[in-house]
Design an enzyme around this catalytic site. Structure first.
Site, PDB file in Angstrom:
ATOM      1  N   CYS A 103       0.838  -1.210   0.000  1.00 52.55           N
ATOM      2  CA  CYS A 103       0.000   0.000   0.000  1.00 52.55           C
ATOM      3  C   CYS A 103       0.872   1.260   0.000  1.00 52.55           C
ATOM      4  O   CYS A 103       1.829   1.353   0.770  1.00 52.55           O
ATOM      5  CB  CYS A 103      -0.921  -0.027   1.221  1.00 52.55           C
ATOM      6  SG  CYS A 103      -2.009   1.406   1.311  1.00 52.55           S
ATOM      7  N   CYS A 150       0.759   4.724   6.921  1.00 52.27           N
ATOM      8  CA  CYS A 150       0.172   4.544   8.258  1.00 52.27           C
ATOM      9  C   CYS A 150       1.164   3.796   9.163  1.00 52.27           C
ATOM     10  O   CYS A 150       1.519   2.646   8.870  1.00 52.27           O
ATOM     11  CB  CYS A 150      -1.142   3.777   8.154  1.00 52.27           C
ATOM     12  SG  CYS A 150      -2.217   4.406   6.845  1.00 52.27           S
ATOM     13  N   CYS A 162       0.736   0.065  10.248  1.00 56.49           N
ATOM     14  CA  CYS A 162       0.230  -0.958   9.327  1.00 56.49           C
ATOM     15  C   CYS A 162       1.298  -1.817   8.643  1.00 56.49           C
ATOM     16  O   CYS A 162       2.183  -1.303   7.952  1.00 56.49           O
ATOM     17  CB  CYS A 162      -0.641  -0.294   8.267  1.00 56.49           C
ATOM     18  SG  CYS A 162      -1.474  -1.522   7.236  1.00 56.49           S
ATOM     19  N   CYS A 194     -16.752  -9.049   5.796  1.00 58.89           N
ATOM     20  CA  CYS A 194     -16.016  -7.805   5.510  1.00 58.89           C
ATOM     21  C   CYS A 194     -14.776  -8.113   4.679  1.00 58.89           C
ATOM     22  O   CYS A 194     -14.001  -9.011   5.027  1.00 58.89           O
ATOM     23  CB  CYS A 194     -15.559  -7.143   6.795  1.00 58.89           C
ATOM     24  SG  CYS A 194     -16.830  -7.019   8.041  1.00 58.89           S
ATOM     25  N   CYS A 196     -19.658  -5.830   3.834  1.00 57.53           N
ATOM     26  CA  CYS A 196     -18.905  -4.622   4.195  1.00 57.53           C
ATOM     27  C   CYS A 196     -17.572  -4.671   3.461  1.00 57.53           C
ATOM     28  O   CYS A 196     -16.991  -5.757   3.320  1.00 57.53           O
ATOM     29  CB  CYS A 196     -18.687  -4.588   5.705  1.00 57.53           C
ATOM     30  SG  CYS A 196     -17.712  -3.168   6.250  1.00 57.53           S
ATOM     31  N   CYS A 225     -19.025   2.483   8.855  1.00 60.42           N
ATOM     32  CA  CYS A 225     -18.328   1.775   9.928  1.00 60.42           C
ATOM     33  C   CYS A 225     -17.027   2.541  10.126  1.00 60.42           C
ATOM     34  O   CYS A 225     -16.199   2.595   9.215  1.00 60.42           O
ATOM     35  CB  CYS A 225     -18.058   0.331   9.488  1.00 60.42           C
ATOM     36  SG  CYS A 225     -16.887  -0.536  10.556  1.00 60.42           S
ATOM     37  N   ARG A 251     -17.512  -2.601  17.887  1.00 61.39           N
ATOM     38  CA  ARG A 251     -16.835  -3.858  17.554  1.00 61.39           C
ATOM     39  C   ARG A 251     -15.483  -3.944  18.260  1.00 61.39           C
ATOM     40  O   ARG A 251     -14.615  -3.114  18.032  1.00 61.39           O
ATOM     41  CB  ARG A 251     -16.654  -3.962  16.028  1.00 61.39           C
ATOM     42  CG  ARG A 251     -16.085  -5.308  15.568  1.00 61.39           C
ATOM     43  CD  ARG A 251     -16.282  -5.491  14.072  1.00 61.39           C
ATOM     44  NE  ARG A 251     -17.686  -5.358  13.716  1.00 61.39           N
ATOM     45  CZ  ARG A 251     -18.178  -4.383  12.937  1.00 61.39           C
ATOM     46  NH1 ARG A 251     -17.388  -3.507  12.395  1.00 61.39           N
ATOM     47  NH2 ARG A 251     -19.479  -4.330  12.693  1.00 61.39           N
TER      48      ARG A 251
HETATM   49  N1  SAM Z   1      -6.594   0.581   3.250  1.00 64.57           N
HETATM   50  C1  SAM Z   1      -7.846   0.771   3.838  1.00 64.57           C
HETATM   51  C2  SAM Z   1      -7.868   1.872   4.878  1.00 64.57           C
HETATM   52  O1  SAM Z   1      -6.831   2.201   5.436  1.00 64.57           O
HETATM   53  O2  SAM Z   1      -8.930   2.380   5.150  1.00 64.57           O
HETATM   54  C3  SAM Z   1      -8.448  -0.495   4.446  1.00 64.57           C
HETATM   55  C4  SAM Z   1      -7.564  -1.475   5.148  1.00 64.57           C
HETATM   56  S1  SAM Z   1      -6.801  -0.917   6.657  1.00 64.57           S
HETATM   57  C5  SAM Z   1      -5.727  -2.267   7.023  1.00 64.57           C
HETATM   58  C6  SAM Z   1      -8.136  -1.057   7.847  1.00 64.57           C
HETATM   59  C7  SAM Z   1      -7.837  -0.718   9.295  1.00 64.57           C
HETATM   60  O3  SAM Z   1      -7.043  -1.733   9.886  1.00 64.57           O
HETATM   61  C8  SAM Z   1      -7.064   0.551   9.600  1.00 64.57           C
HETATM   62  O4  SAM Z   1      -7.842   1.709   9.507  1.00 64.57           O
HETATM   63  C9  SAM Z   1      -6.621   0.297  11.035  1.00 64.57           C
HETATM   64  O5  SAM Z   1      -7.587   0.775  11.940  1.00 64.57           O
HETATM   65  C10 SAM Z   1      -6.565  -1.239  11.116  1.00 64.57           C
HETATM   66  N2  SAM Z   1      -5.188  -1.714  11.368  1.00 64.57           N
HETATM   67  C11 SAM Z   1      -4.191  -1.829  10.463  1.00 64.57           C
HETATM   68  N3  SAM Z   1      -3.065  -2.282  11.049  1.00 64.57           N
HETATM   69  C12 SAM Z   1      -3.340  -2.452  12.352  1.00 64.57           C
HETATM   70  C13 SAM Z   1      -2.576  -2.892  13.474  1.00 64.57           C
HETATM   71  N4  SAM Z   1      -1.291  -3.229  13.364  1.00 64.57           N
HETATM   72  N5  SAM Z   1      -3.178  -2.958  14.680  1.00 64.57           N
HETATM   73  C14 SAM Z   1      -4.491  -2.613  14.802  1.00 64.57           C
HETATM   74  N6  SAM Z   1      -5.260  -2.186  13.783  1.00 64.57           N
HETATM   75  C15 SAM Z   1      -4.695  -2.095  12.573  1.00 64.57           C
HETATM   76 FE1  SF4 Z   2      -2.738   1.171   3.432  1.00 65.54          FE
HETATM   77 FE2  SF4 Z   2      -2.574  -0.012   5.772  1.00 65.54          FE
HETATM   78 FE3  SF4 Z   2      -2.901   2.597   5.664  1.00 65.54          FE
HETATM   79 FE4  SF4 Z   2      -4.935   0.960   4.916  1.00 65.54          FE
HETATM   80  S1  SF4 Z   2      -4.056   1.173   6.971  1.00 65.54           S
HETATM   81  S2  SF4 Z   2      -4.187   2.789   3.883  1.00 65.54           S
HETATM   82  S3  SF4 Z   2      -3.734  -0.723   4.055  1.00 65.54           S
HETATM   83  S4  SF4 Z   2      -1.108   1.453   4.923  1.00 65.54           S
END
Ligand code: SAM
Ligand code: SF4
Ligand code: DTB
Length: 333
Positions: free
Chosen positions: A70, A74, A77, A114, A146, A206, A278
């Site tokens: 991606c 973040c 992530c 989801c 979802c 959500c 949730r």
């Molecule tokens: N890319 C899209 C976005 O960011 O909206 C969807 C996928 S993203 C992985 C969905 C959510 O996963 C993020 O908004 C975050 O809240 C959660 N997430 C990702 N990595 C995480 C982690 N290491 N621990 C807890 N929650 C996590």
């Molecule tokens: Fe990409 Fe992860 Fe950020 Fe979602 S949370 S936008 S998958 S880097």
């Protein structure tokens, strides 16, 4: 009678003092979050009981349909291309594989399916059409559908609605003031914009966040205030505990105190009485007793299945055992 009293009889003065008419504010929410624990828990449970069947917990299943690589950064992530983690990237999943996962989820009693994709935004064309097909398959299996695909345009939101999508996950993740410490490749307002597109297309929103990223109580409450002031309030609010992943900037964060997690759930329940809250990522590290407190405080949904998107989740059998010990029903009765 003073002039001001006369005026207040004609106009609602509160709308003068708060022209935006926002229902919740930070100081009131922080006060609630910091209340003596027993008082907060009692109040939250009363609100919970007044609006929900407290013996029902919704089971959702999560599937990563496009993993890793991606472009967003973040800090939490494992799927961000900016960090070197243990993850193997995978292209958009084919329909047969998705269909298999849908059938398994149905068998395990999931009410909502989801699908998550590691995209900054979804591109129109082949990929979009494939996701539309996936949504249709979920609907054919008679589950709520979802997806979480990153940013959406108004047009895309409308097309997802036409395909039968029930809900779109798009988390605020943390408070506005802390957001740029966690993510630099997009802005907090970008998130609100997508949420607006989703809501206006008639899809349930959500949206929630993550605890344990070094944020203060005020950052947590600021996020709750933003969510609670959305109109309508989100249909569901995921509360994730950070899963620290090696290679990401947040790999060394210390765990959240379980009582603070319960405070967060309780505060969310009081501010958003009708939303589904949730209890999302982080349950593998939580005792049965902590989870039970969270359910008592108002959490009424989980992800069921031994994988979240890329990280572990508790075994289905241990969730089933806890639900049975608590007398929790899987389906609304
Ligand atoms: N890319 C899209 C976005 O960011 O909206 C969807 C996928 S993203 C992985 C969905 C959510 O996963 C993020 O908004 C975050 O809240 C959660 N997430 C990702 N990595 C995480 C982690 N290491 N621990 C807890 N929650 C996590
Ligand atoms: Fe990409 Fe992860 Fe950020 Fe979602 S949370 S936008 S998958 S880097
Ligand atoms: C949400 O708030 N939590 C889920 C879902 N929405 C998409 C994702 C949790 C991801 C946890 C880390 C992983 O498995 O990669």
């Amino acid at each position: 009678m003073s002039e001001i009293t006369k005026i207040s009889l004609v106009f609602d003065l509160s709308s003068w003092q708060n022209p935006s008419m926002e229902k919740h504010n930070l100081s009131e929410t922080l006060e609630l979050y910091r209340k003596p624990f027993m008082d907060l828990l009692y109040e939250a449970h009363q609100v919970h009981r007044a609006h929900h069947n407290t013996n029902h917990i919704q089971k959702c299943t999560l599937l990563s349909i496009k993993t890793g690589g991606c472009p967003e950064n973040c800090s939490y992530c494992p799927q961000s291309a900016h960090y070197k983690t243990d993850l193997k990237s995978e292209a958009l999943m084919d329909l047969e594989k998705v269909e298999k996962a849908i059938n398994q989820a149905k068998q395990e009693g999931a009410e909502r399916f989801c699908m998550g994709a590691a995209w900054r935004e979804i591109r129109d064309g082949k990929q979009f059409d494939q996701v539309i097909e996936m949504i249709k398959r979920v609907k054919q299996a008679d589950m709520e559908a979802c997806v979480t695909l990153g940013m959406l345009t108004e047009q895309q939101a409308k097309k997802l609605k036409e395909a039968g999508l029930d809900a779109y996950n798009h988390n605020l993740d943390t408070g506005r003031e802390y957001y740029d410490k966690i993510i630099q490749t997009r802005q907090f307002d970008d998130r609100l914009k997508t949420i607006k597109h989703v809501s206006e297309a008639g899809i349930s929103v959500c949206s929630g966040g993550i605890l344990g990223m070094g944020e203060t109580d005020a950052d947590r409450c600021s996020m709750l205030v933003e969510l609670a002031n959305l109109d309508p309030q989100p249909e569901s609010v995921p509360v994730n505990l950070l899963i620290p992943v090696e290679g990401t900037p947040l790999e060394n964060q210390s765990p959240v105190d379980p009582l603070d997690m319960v405070r967060m759930i309780a505060t969310a329940r009081i501010l958003m009485p009708k939303s589904r809250i949730r209890l999302s990522a982080g349950r593998t590290e939580m005792s049965r007793e902590t989870q039970t407190l969270a359910y008592f405080a108002g959490a009424n949904s989980i992800f069921l299945g031994d994988k979240l998107l890329t990280r572990d989740n508790p075994e289905v059998s241990s969730d089933e055992k806890l639900f049975s010990d608590l007398g929790v029903q899987s389906h609304w009765q």
